[in-house]
Design a protein around this motif. Sequence first.
Motif, mmCIF file in Angstrom:
data_model
loop_
_atom_site.group_PDB
_atom_site.id
_atom_site.type_symbol
_atom_site.label_atom_id
_atom_site.label_comp_id
_atom_site.label_asym_id
_atom_site.label_seq_id
_atom_site.Cartn_x
_atom_site.Cartn_y
_atom_site.Cartn_z
ATOM 1 N N PRO A 65 9.156 7.157 0.338
ATOM 2 C CA PRO A 65 8.961 6.988 -1.101
ATOM 3 C C PRO A 65 8.760 5.513 -1.463
ATOM 4 O O PRO A 65 9.560 4.654 -1.078
ATOM 5 C CB PRO A 65 10.263 7.509 -1.714
ATOM 6 N N ALA A 66 7.690 5.237 -2.202
ATOM 7 C CA ALA A 66 7.392 3.856 -2.578
ATOM 8 C C ALA A 66 6.606 3.811 -3.881
ATOM 9 O O ALA A 66 5.839 4.715 -4.191
ATOM 10 C CB ALA A 66 6.598 3.165 -1.471
ATOM 11 N N ALA A 67 6.841 2.730 -4.613
ATOM 12 C CA ALA A 67 6.115 2.476 -5.852
ATOM 13 C C ALA A 67 5.854 0.990 -5.946
ATOM 14 O O ALA A 67 6.558 0.185 -5.330
ATOM 15 C CB ALA A 67 6.932 2.949 -7.052
ATOM 16 N N LYS A 68 4.831 0.627 -6.709
ATOM 17 C CA LYS A 68 4.595 -0.798 -6.930
ATOM 18 C C LYS A 68 4.546 -1.079 -8.414
ATOM 19 O O LYS A 68 4.236 -0.202 -9.222
ATOM 20 C CB LYS A 68 3.373 -1.302 -6.197
ATOM 21 N N ASP A 128 0.861 -1.177 0.000
ATOM 22 C CA ASP A 128 0.000 0.000 0.000
ATOM 23 C C ASP A 128 0.900 1.230 0.000
ATOM 24 O O ASP A 128 1.283 1.738 1.057
ATOM 25 C CB ASP A 128 -0.913 -0.028 1.229
ATOM 26 N N VAL A 129 1.257 1.690 -1.203
ATOM 27 C CA VAL A 129 2.199 2.800 -1.294
ATOM 28 C C VAL A 129 1.595 4.100 -0.780
ATOM 29 O O VAL A 129 2.322 4.969 -0.288
ATOM 30 C CB VAL A 129 2.767 2.956 -2.721
ATOM 31 N N ALA A 130 0.284 4.247 -0.843
ATOM 32 C CA ALA A 130 -0.364 5.445 -0.295
ATOM 33 C C ALA A 130 -0.205 5.490 1.218
ATOM 34 O O ALA A 130 0.052 6.547 1.797
ATOM 35 C CB ALA A 130 -1.832 5.486 -0.690
ATOM 36 N N ALA A 131 -0.334 4.353 1.871
ATOM 37 C CA ALA A 131 -0.142 4.309 3.324
ATOM 38 C C ALA A 131 1.293 4.648 3.690
ATOM 39 O O ALA A 131 1.541 5.353 4.674
ATOM 40 C CB ALA A 131 -0.517 2.937 3.871
#
Length: 99
Positions: free
Chosen positions: A51-54, A41-44
Motif C-alpha cells: 500500500p502506497a500513496a503520494k 511510483d505507487v503503481a509499481a
Amino acid sequence: MQKVSVHLSKKVADGYVIPLGPANLVAVITDVGLVGCGAFDVAALDSFSYPAAKVRPAKGPSIVTTDDILTGIIKEVNRGAMSRGITNGMTGKQALELL
C-alpha cells in the motif's frame, strides 16, 4: 539521509529524507505501507501488494521534510492503499493513520 520518528495515534512510523541534489526524496513508512513525495511510483509498489500513496505539497513548490508529507494532500493512491480507505484529497497524516 535523515531518519525521524513520526508519532501517529496508534503507532510510530519512520520518516526519511534523502537529499538528491536540488531535491529531497521524502517518505513516511509504517509497518503496513508508505506515503511519499511525488518521486515514488505507487503503481509499481502495487505490483508488490504494498500500500502506497503520494502527496503534493499543501504549500510551497515541493515536499522537503516529513512534516510536508503529513500536511501534504494525497494525489495518487494505489489499490493496496485504496483498500485501506485512503483517497485522493485527504492529508498525508490522515492516510498514514490508515496504514
